[in-house]
Design a protein around this motif. Structure first.
Motif, PDB file in Angstrom:
ATOM      1  N   UNK A  99      28.833  44.795  42.065  1.00 51.66           N
ATOM      2  CA  UNK A  99      29.569  44.376  43.251  1.00 51.66           C
ATOM      3  C   UNK A  99      30.071  45.608  43.973  1.00 51.66           C
ATOM      4  N   UNK A 100      30.077  45.539  45.285  1.00 56.28           N
ATOM      5  CA  UNK A 100      30.479  46.666  46.122  1.00 56.28           C
ATOM      6  C   UNK A 100      31.243  46.120  47.311  1.00 56.28           C
ATOM      7  N   UNK A 175      36.309  40.934  40.929  1.00 57.32           N
ATOM      8  CA  UNK A 175      36.974  42.231  40.808  1.00 57.32           C
ATOM      9  C   UNK A 175      37.810  42.301  39.542  1.00 57.32           C
ATOM     10  N   UNK A 176      38.466  41.204  39.192  1.00 61.98           N
ATOM     11  CA  UNK A 176      39.285  41.169  37.982  1.00 61.98           C
ATOM     12  C   UNK A 176      38.419  41.363  36.748  1.00 61.98           C
ATOM     13  N   UNK A 185      41.629  43.039  47.963  1.00 58.08           N
ATOM     14  CA  UNK A 185      41.396  41.897  48.836  1.00 58.08           C
ATOM     15  C   UNK A 185      40.160  42.094  49.683  1.00 58.08           C
ATOM     16  N   UNK A 186      39.755  41.038  50.379  1.00 54.44           N
ATOM     17  CA  UNK A 186      38.550  41.107  51.200  1.00 54.44           C
ATOM     18  C   UNK A 186      37.323  40.719  50.415  1.00 54.44           C
ATOM     19  N   UNK A 187      36.188  40.764  51.067  1.00 54.79           N
ATOM     20  CA  UNK A 187      34.939  40.295  50.487  1.00 54.79           C
ATOM     21  C   UNK A 187      34.222  41.395  49.709  1.00 54.79           C
ATOM     22  N   UNK A 188      33.372  40.962  48.798  1.00 55.72           N
ATOM     23  CA  UNK A 188      32.500  41.861  48.050  1.00 55.72           C
ATOM     24  C   UNK A 188      31.052  41.452  48.303  1.00 55.72           C
TER      25      UNK A 188
END
Length: 257
Positions: A99-100, A175-176, A185-188
């Motif tokens: 994920x980025x 992310x967790x 926050x925000x999209x990945x």
């Protein structure tokens, strides 16, 4: 700590004292204190490589004029990246996932030969997630999906499966689970891909100054594990490898909110 202690004991006393003093100095800083703790807990580097890492760091600290220690550490780590044990063929996962940040991927696209500036690249990514048109697909195939060291995960139970199928369908949950401490926050954007490049167990040198890394405690393991950002979340397996481009994708990228 035995691996660290054995490597440290190999250094000449003046260099050993420099490393020990720097770890004490980092003890007053929350993030660098964790880097020091990770260094002491690392067990994935063989003795010769661990000794080389500590020796080169101490030698850098010894230069005149003295460098910024944190910069010296990052520079030393770069020459020791991707040195953890390579996964044997029989243990390699069939597909990998990572994920980025959407903005980071858009920036990478804009730096790839073509005519998509960063803002336009980000708008295109959002507009065509899962179904990019031919022009955008060609640009993505030529774009690096990460930096010189790419961190990836895989499905812990069936390595042929998309690893994100066992993670929450939210950017916060991903992310967790992956220990992405930079995510605020925000999209990945998530990638599912395959590569024939060597897959290495991550080490402190790959993590460098990333304080959310945690060394896996089993020196015989073929891979590491993420450190989830919240208790009670299942860690995910993790490996590192050299850069691949979007040509390695086996599924279209997708954006997770």
């Amino acid at each position: 700590m035995a691996v660290f202690d054995d490597a440290l004991a190999t250094l000449p006393p003046p260099l050993r004292a420099l490393v020990e003093a720097q770890l004490v100095a980092w003890g007053t800083h929350p993030e660098w204190q964790q880097v020091g703790a990770n260094l002491r807990a690392e067990c994935a580097l063989v003795h010769e490589l661990f000794t080389s890492l500590l020796h080169d760091f101490a030698a850098a600290l010894q230069t005149d004029p003295p460098p910024v220690p944190e910069k010296a550490w990052k520079t030393t780590c770069k020459s020791h990246e991707l040195r953890g044990s390579a996964m044997p063929a029989g243990a390699r996962p069939a597909v990998l996932g990572r994920a980025w940040r959407v903005g980071a991927f858009a920036a990478a696209i804009s730096e790839t030969p073509g005519d998509l500036p960063e803002g336009a690249a980000e708008r295109a990514l959002r507009s065509y997630a899962r179904r990019p048109p031919a022009r955008l697909s060609a640009q993505i195939r030529a774009t690096a999906l990460g930096g010189a060291v790419m961190w990836a995960t895989f499905h812990p139970d069936d390595t042929a499966q998309d690893p994100f199928t066992c993670l929450p369908e939210s950017a916060e949950g991903i992310a967790c689970a992956l220990g992405l401490g930079y995510h605020r926050g925000g999209e990945l954007v998530v990638f599912i891909y395959s590569t024939h490049l060597p897959l290495h167990r991550p080490t402190i040198a790959d993590a460098s100054s990333y304080s959310y890394y945690r060394p896996h405690h089993d020196p015989a393991a073929h891979h590491g594990y993420t450190r989830p950002l919240k208790p009670g979340v299942r860690p995910m397996p993790e490996v590192v490898h050299a850069t691949v481009t979007g040509a390695a994708l086996v599924l279209p990228y997708r954006i997770i909110a």
